[in-house]
Design a protein around this motif. Structure first.
Motif, mmCIF file in Angstrom:
data_model
loop_
_atom_site.group_PDB
_atom_site.id
_atom_site.type_symbol
_atom_site.label_atom_id
_atom_site.label_comp_id
_atom_site.label_asym_id
_atom_site.label_seq_id
_atom_site.Cartn_x
_atom_site.Cartn_y
_atom_site.Cartn_z
ATOM 1 N N VAL A 1 27.252 -19.045 -27.460
ATOM 2 C CA VAL A 1 25.534 -18.381 -27.474
ATOM 3 C C VAL A 1 25.607 -18.818 -25.980
ATOM 4 N N ASN A 2 24.898 -18.415 -25.677
ATOM 5 C CA ASN A 2 24.307 -18.008 -24.147
ATOM 6 C C ASN A 2 22.458 -18.640 -24.079
ATOM 7 N N GLN A 3 22.562 -19.949 -23.658
ATOM 8 C CA GLN A 3 21.331 -20.393 -23.253
ATOM 9 C C GLN A 3 20.376 -20.094 -21.715
ATOM 10 N N ASP A 4 19.913 -20.123 -21.472
ATOM 11 C CA ASP A 4 19.077 -19.732 -20.085
ATOM 12 C C ASP A 4 17.926 -20.657 -19.771
ATOM 13 N N ASN A 5 17.875 -21.587 -18.566
ATOM 14 C CA ASN A 5 17.635 -23.052 -18.595
ATOM 15 C C ASN A 5 16.247 -23.806 -19.661
ATOM 16 N N ILE B 1 30.114 -22.167 -25.444
ATOM 17 C CA ILE B 1 28.277 -21.833 -25.159
ATOM 18 C C ILE B 1 27.927 -22.326 -23.818
ATOM 19 N N THR B 2 27.524 -21.490 -22.882
ATOM 20 C CA THR B 2 26.835 -21.802 -22.124
ATOM 21 C C THR B 2 25.566 -22.284 -21.837
ATOM 22 N N GLN B 3 24.872 -23.365 -20.872
ATOM 23 C CA GLN B 3 23.803 -23.473 -20.877
ATOM 24 C C GLN B 3 23.548 -23.243 -19.008
ATOM 25 N N GLY B 4 22.919 -22.308 -18.869
ATOM 26 C CA GLY B 4 22.405 -22.149 -17.343
ATOM 27 C C GLY B 4 21.337 -22.800 -16.682
ATOM 28 N N ARG B 5 20.596 -22.867 -15.668
ATOM 29 C CA ARG B 5 20.175 -22.534 -14.413
ATOM 30 C C ARG B 5 18.884 -24.021 -14.604
ATOM 31 N N ASN B 6 19.663 -25.327 -14.276
ATOM 32 C CA ASN B 6 18.730 -26.004 -14.500
ATOM 33 C C ASN B 6 18.227 -26.904 -16.383
ATOM 34 N N ALA B 7 19.246 -26.479 -16.813
ATOM 35 C CA ALA B 7 19.286 -27.457 -18.250
ATOM 36 C C ALA B 7 19.053 -29.084 -18.013
ATOM 37 N N SER B 8 18.318 -29.411 -18.999
ATOM 38 C CA SER B 8 17.510 -30.454 -19.090
ATOM 39 C C SER B 8 17.689 -30.365 -20.620
ATOM 40 N N ASN B 9 18.086 -31.842 -21.288
ATOM 41 C CA ASN B 9 18.038 -32.286 -22.590
ATOM 42 C C ASN B 9 18.032 -31.391 -23.647
ATOM 43 N N GLY B 10 19.233 -30.733 -23.187
ATOM 44 C CA GLY B 10 19.729 -29.301 -24.459
ATOM 45 C C GLY B 10 21.343 -29.674 -25.006
ATOM 46 N N ASP B 11 21.284 -30.452 -26.471
ATOM 47 C CA ASP B 11 21.873 -31.288 -26.487
ATOM 48 C C ASP B 11 23.506 -30.177 -27.132
ATOM 49 N N VAL B 12 24.396 -30.570 -27.797
ATOM 50 C CA VAL B 12 25.330 -29.070 -28.229
ATOM 51 C C VAL B 12 26.414 -30.145 -28.880
ATOM 52 N N SER B 13 26.334 -29.133 -30.163
ATOM 53 C CA SER B 13 27.691 -29.694 -31.138
ATOM 54 C C SER B 13 28.148 -28.291 -31.896
ATOM 55 N N TYR C 1 32.742 -25.376 -23.630
ATOM 56 C CA TYR C 1 30.980 -25.493 -22.978
ATOM 57 C C TYR C 1 31.407 -26.001 -22.095
ATOM 58 N N SER C 2 29.475 -24.726 -20.812
ATOM 59 C CA SER C 2 29.887 -25.529 -19.838
ATOM 60 C C SER C 2 28.027 -25.192 -19.326
ATOM 61 N N ALA C 3 28.228 -26.300 -18.709
ATOM 62 C CA ALA C 3 26.475 -26.503 -18.176
ATOM 63 C C ALA C 3 26.176 -26.356 -16.897
ATOM 64 N N GLY C 4 25.358 -25.883 -16.167
ATOM 65 C CA GLY C 4 25.352 -25.768 -14.986
ATOM 66 C C GLY C 4 23.608 -26.803 -14.214
ATOM 67 N N THR C 5 24.176 -27.489 -13.414
ATOM 68 C CA THR C 5 22.830 -27.815 -13.011
ATOM 69 C C THR C 5 22.379 -28.136 -14.072
ATOM 70 N N LEU D 1 46.890 -27.271 -33.337
ATOM 71 C CA LEU D 1 46.724 -26.403 -31.884
ATOM 72 C C LEU D 1 45.191 -26.377 -31.349
ATOM 73 N N ASN D 2 44.545 -27.651 -31.754
ATOM 74 C CA ASN D 2 43.247 -27.485 -31.155
ATOM 75 C C ASN D 2 42.768 -27.848 -29.646
ATOM 76 N N LEU D 3 42.339 -27.220 -29.214
ATOM 77 C CA LEU D 3 42.060 -26.340 -28.211
ATOM 78 C C LEU D 3 40.326 -26.661 -27.011
ATOM 79 N N SER D 4 39.690 -28.134 -26.099
ATOM 80 C CA SER D 4 38.763 -28.315 -26.079
ATOM 81 C C SER D 4 38.799 -28.367 -24.229
ATOM 82 N N ASN D 5 36.638 -27.452 -24.094
ATOM 83 C CA ASN D 5 37.102 -28.141 -22.906
ATOM 84 C C ASN D 5 36.023 -27.907 -22.035
ATOM 85 N N VAL D 6 35.703 -28.523 -21.893
ATOM 86 C CA VAL D 6 34.163 -28.801 -21.496
ATOM 87 C C VAL D 6 33.969 -29.343 -19.971
#
Length: 286
Positions: free
Chosen positions: A115-119, A146-158, A170-174, A188-193
């Motif tokens: 899932v890629n969500q822009d701005n 899941i990637t949220q980019g470019r001035n992401a605001s109030n975007g919840d992820v579950s 999961y990664s979110a920029g600015t 064998l779980n792996l989670s990176n935030v």
């Protein structure tokens, strides 16, 4: 508002009236404006690509619902894009995948979601639920990115994953006030935030649990203040990172940078582990 429903059905089942399994289902949806896309696929090697773009001058985005069930190879890719003026879409993305995990999938995972969500903006959400029935040693793996980019605001992820070999990125920029909730059940779980934020804080909660003899969960949370590179500086306030692990032989790591003159707005980190043979580290600077 437009509504699109895509469903794949086995032609053989319709013709002869007996149960049959659909194979190699593929769907592609492209939308502009405030739309709704519903994708329902049953079979193996299900693939779906959904692209939603914000209509110029319209701040509201769309809704994407993807449901995939079958014996192997569920792969949806969802992309939401802002317009040329960075008008943020208020997109809601829901992905549900159920794969029995008993057969190897082409992508190397039974359930594979991107899932890629822009701005993203207020009202934006991304929810991923993945389930498989495989035990350790089988090919039943859940993978979510899941990637949220470019001035992401109030975007919840579950993200909720059940089965063996769960991986969540999961990664979110600015971003400001983007909350991430990751729950993984099995071995064998792996989670990176990764949360790169400024101004307001960020919240990340990772929960992992398993029972013996399945061991070895790993969780990493990194919360970075954009103020260290911005000019003038814009420092982060109130970063909150929490990792809870149950079982044996887990590793947990939290890294935070930020600055606040007010103790109530300072960074908060917690690693809580139950069981034996764990490793844990917390690094805070600013």
């Amino acid at each position: 508002m437009k509504n699109i429903l895509f469903a794949s059905v086995s032609a053989a089942a319709l013709l002869i009236g007996v149960p049959a399994m659909a194979h190699n289902n593929n769907s592609t949806i492209t939308q502009t404006g405030a739309n709704v896309a519903n994708v329902s696929q049953t079979g193996q090697n299900d693939t779906s690509s959904i692209n939603q773009a914000t209509e110029p001058g319209v701040s509201s985005g769309g809704t994407v619902n993807v449901t995939q069930t079958g014996p192997m190879g569920n792969t949806p890719t969802v992309t939401t894009v802002a317009d040329g003026n960075l008008e943020p879409p208020e997109n809601t993305v829901n992905v549900t995948q159920t794969d029995d995990g008993l057969t190897s999938a082409p992508a190397g995972a039974a359930n594979y979601s991107i899932v890629n969500q822009d701005n993203v903006n207020l009202g934006t959400e991304a929810t991923v639920n993945q389930n498989n029935n495989a035990s350790v040693g089988d090919f039943g793996q859940n993978y979510s990115q899941i990637t949220q980019g470019r001035n992401a605001s109030n975007g919840d992820v579950s993200v909720t994953q059940n089965g063996s070999g769960n991986t969540s990125y999961y990664s979110a920029g600015t971003s400001n006030n983007n909350d991430a909730f990751i729950n993984q059940q099995g071995g064998l779980n792996l989670s990176n935030v990764i949360q790169n934020f400024q101004g307001a804080g960020a919240l990340a909660i990772v929960e992992q649990s398993n029972t013996s003899p399945v061991t070895g969960n790993s969780a990493y949370i990194e919360q970075i203040s954009a103020g260290y590179s911005a000019n003038p500086a814009e420092f982060a306030l109130g970063a909150d990172a929490r990792i809870y692990q149950t079982g044996d032989s887990h590793s947990s790591s939290i890294s935070q940078t930020g600055y606040s003159d007010v103790p109530a707005e300072a960074n908060f980190a917690r690693n809580q582990q139950f069981g034996e043979n764990h490793g844990s580290s917390i690094s805070q600077s600013g």
